[in-house]
Write a protein that holds these residues in place. Structure first.
Motif, PDB file in Angstrom:
ATOM      1  N   LEU A  20      71.030   0.637  28.892  1.00 31.18           N
ATOM      2  CA  LEU A  20      70.384   1.548  27.944  1.00 31.18           C
ATOM      3  C   LEU A  20      68.894   1.683  28.247  1.00 31.18           C
ATOM      4  N   THR A  21      68.226   0.571  28.485  1.00 31.55           N
ATOM      5  CA  THR A  21      66.792   0.575  28.780  1.00 31.55           C
ATOM      6  C   THR A  21      66.501   1.348  30.055  1.00 31.55           C
ATOM      7  N   LYS A  22      67.289   1.120  31.089  1.00 36.94           N
ATOM      8  CA  LYS A  22      67.095   1.824  32.364  1.00 36.94           C
ATOM      9  C   LYS A  22      67.198   3.337  32.179  1.00 36.94           C
ATOM     10  N   PHE A  23      68.228   3.787  31.473  1.00 36.53           N
ATOM     11  CA  PHE A  23      68.419   5.224  31.288  1.00 36.53           C
ATOM     12  C   PHE A  23      67.346   5.819  30.381  1.00 36.53           C
ATOM     13  N   ARG A  24      67.034   5.163  29.280  1.00 33.35           N
ATOM     14  CA  ARG A  24      66.021   5.716  28.365  1.00 33.35           C
ATOM     15  C   ARG A  24      64.636   5.742  28.997  1.00 33.35           C
ATOM     16  N   ASN A  25      64.332   4.779  29.864  1.00 31.16           N
ATOM     17  CA  ASN A  25      63.036   4.792  30.550  1.00 31.16           C
ATOM     18  C   ASN A  25      62.885   6.002  31.457  1.00 31.16           C
ATOM     19  N   LYS A  26      63.994   6.600  31.862  1.00 31.94           N
ATOM     20  CA  LYS A  26      63.966   7.792  32.717  1.00 31.94           C
ATOM     21  C   LYS A  26      64.277   9.059  31.928  1.00 31.94           C
ATOM     22  N   GLY A  27      64.276   8.956  30.601  1.00 26.99           N
ATOM     23  CA  GLY A  27      64.541  10.117  29.760  1.00 26.99           C
ATOM     24  C   GLY A  27      66.021  10.400  29.555  1.00 26.99           C
ATOM     25  N   GLY A  28      66.875   9.438  29.879  1.00 23.04           N
ATOM     26  CA  GLY A  28      68.311   9.616  29.750  1.00 23.04           C
ATOM     27  C   GLY A  28      68.864   8.958  28.498  1.00 23.04           C
ATOM     28  N   GLU A  29      70.183   8.890  28.434  1.00 21.52           N
ATOM     29  CA  GLU A  29      70.850   8.312  27.268  1.00 21.52           C
ATOM     30  C   GLU A  29      72.146   7.627  27.696  1.00 21.52           C
ATOM     31  N   VAL A  30      72.535   6.624  26.912  1.00 21.83           N
ATOM     32  CA  VAL A  30      73.783   5.889  27.131  1.00 21.83           C
ATOM     33  C   VAL A  30      74.655   6.065  25.886  1.00 21.83           C
ATOM     34  N   TYR A  31      75.923   6.333  26.121  1.00 18.54           N
ATOM     35  CA  TYR A  31      76.886   6.530  25.043  1.00 18.54           C
ATOM     36  C   TYR A  31      77.999   5.504  25.195  1.00 18.54           C
ATOM     37  N   LEU A  32      78.362   4.853  24.104  1.00 17.50           N
ATOM     38  CA  LEU A  32      79.502   3.935  24.100  1.00 17.50           C
ATOM     39  C   LEU A  32      80.686   4.708  23.530  1.00 17.50           C
ATOM     40  N   MET A  33      81.759   4.779  24.298  1.00 12.09           N
ATOM     41  CA  MET A  33      82.891   5.618  23.908  1.00 12.09           C
ATOM     42  C   MET A  33      84.088   4.788  23.451  1.00 12.09           C
ATOM     43  N   ARG A  34      84.615   5.179  22.323  1.00  8.89           N
ATOM     44  CA  ARG A  34      85.847   4.633  21.736  1.00  8.89           C
ATOM     45  C   ARG A  34      85.897   3.105  21.662  1.00  8.89           C
ATOM     46  N   PRO A  35      84.964   2.484  20.963  1.00  4.59           N
ATOM     47  CA  PRO A  35      85.049   1.020  20.867  1.00  4.59           C
ATOM     48  C   PRO A  35      86.310   0.592  20.114  1.00  4.59           C
ATOM     49  N   SER A  36      86.899  -0.493  20.581  1.00  2.24           N
ATOM     50  CA  SER A  36      88.057  -1.053  19.872  1.00  2.24           C
ATOM     51  C   SER A  36      87.579  -1.561  18.516  1.00  2.24           C
ATOM     52  N   GLU A  37      88.506  -1.868  17.646  1.00  4.33           N
ATOM     53  CA  GLU A  37      88.145  -2.315  16.302  1.00  4.33           C
ATOM     54  C   GLU A  37      87.282  -3.582  16.341  1.00  4.33           C
ATOM     55  N   SER A  38      87.665  -4.549  17.163  1.00  6.59           N
ATOM     56  CA  SER A  38      86.905  -5.803  17.215  1.00  6.59           C
ATOM     57  C   SER A  38      85.511  -5.576  17.803  1.00  6.59           C
ATOM     58  N   VAL A  39      85.398  -4.730  18.824  1.00  8.90           N
ATOM     59  CA  VAL A  39      84.086  -4.445  19.412  1.00  8.90           C
ATOM     60  C   VAL A  39      83.241  -3.630  18.437  1.00  8.90           C
ATOM     61  N   GLN A  40      83.865  -2.710  17.700  1.00  7.73           N
ATOM     62  CA  GLN A  40      83.132  -1.927  16.695  1.00  7.73           C
ATOM     63  C   GLN A  40      82.541  -2.853  15.637  1.00  7.73           C
ATOM     64  N   LYS A  41      83.300  -3.834  15.203  1.00  9.27           N
ATOM     65  CA  LYS A  41      82.793  -4.797  14.217  1.00  9.27           C
ATOM     66  C   LYS A  41      81.584  -5.544  14.767  1.00  9.27           C
ATOM     67  N   LEU A  42      81.649  -5.944  16.039  1.00 10.69           N
ATOM     68  CA  LEU A  42      80.527  -6.638  16.672  1.00 10.69           C
ATOM     69  C   LEU A  42      79.295  -5.741  16.719  1.00 10.69           C
ATOM     70  N   LEU A  43      79.494  -4.467  17.049  1.00 13.26           N
ATOM     71  CA  LEU A  43      78.366  -3.534  17.114  1.00 13.26           C
ATOM     72  C   LEU A  43      77.710  -3.373  15.738  1.00 13.26           C
ATOM     73  N   VAL A  44      78.511  -3.380  14.685  1.00 12.26           N
ATOM     74  CA  VAL A  44      77.971  -3.260  13.326  1.00 12.26           C
ATOM     75  C   VAL A  44      77.237  -4.533  12.926  1.00 12.26           C
ATOM     76  N   ILE A  45      77.851  -5.684  13.178  1.00  8.36           N
ATOM     77  CA  ILE A  45      77.241  -6.969  12.804  1.00  8.36           C
ATOM     78  C   ILE A  45      75.897  -7.161  13.502  1.00  8.36           C
ATOM     79  N   THR A  46      75.826  -6.788  14.773  1.00 12.53           N
ATOM     80  CA  THR A  46      74.592  -6.963  15.551  1.00 12.53           C
ATOM     81  C   THR A  46      73.627  -5.790  15.391  1.00 12.53           C
ATOM     82  N   LYS A  47      74.055  -4.782  14.620  1.00  8.70           N
ATOM     83  CA  LYS A  47      73.278  -3.565  14.380  1.00  8.70           C
ATOM     84  C   LYS A  47      73.041  -2.753  15.655  1.00  8.70           C
ATOM     85  N   LEU A  48      73.824  -3.012  16.679  1.00  7.35           N
ATOM     86  CA  LEU A  48      73.713  -2.237  17.916  1.00  7.35           C
ATOM     87  C   LEU A  48      74.264  -0.823  17.735  1.00  7.35           C
TER      88      LEU A  48
END
Length: 109
Positions: free
Chosen positions: A66-94
């Motif tokens: 994410l840092t590499k892409f944003r430093n160059k004006g780009g963006e990173v997208y996370l696609m279709r997280p599984s339920e367990s990974v989605q929970k982790l993303l919410v808990i960590t506020k990512l």
């Protein structure tokens, strides 16, 4: 962990499966991202629908990309997280840092 990657329509698509725990594959994924940026690719879609688990090292890999892409004006997208990974993303506020999408068509150039 297994992964594949391809560049299409000026977007890097990385598909991950298994457990993202920052092992040797983490370095390989970062190298792929760096090479894509050098080729002027500014959008990275990481398909995480087949990830079962991510540890802190794996999160570090995603944040570095994410840092590499944003430093160059780009963006990173996370696609279709599984339920367990989605929970982790919410808990960590990512989920507030990464753009979460359900399909490639949601990426606006």
């Amino acid at each position: 962990m297994n992964f594949t990657h391809e560049i299409k329509k000026e977007r890097l698509l990385i598909s991950l499966s298994g457990d993202l725990i920052g092992e040797d594959n983490g370095t390989a994924i970062l190298e792929i991202a760096t090479n894509a940026i050098h080729e002027k690719v500014l959008a990275c879609i990481i398909d995480i629908s087949n990830l079962r688990y991510i540890n802190s090292s794996g999160i570090g890999v995603l944040i570095t990309i994410l840092t590499k892409f944003r430093n160059k004006g780009g963006e990173v997208y996370l696609m279709r997280p599984s339920e367990s990974v989605q929970k982790l993303l919410v808990i960590t506020k990512l989920n507030a840092i990464f753009q979460i999408i359900q399909s490639e068509t949601e990426v606006i150039k």
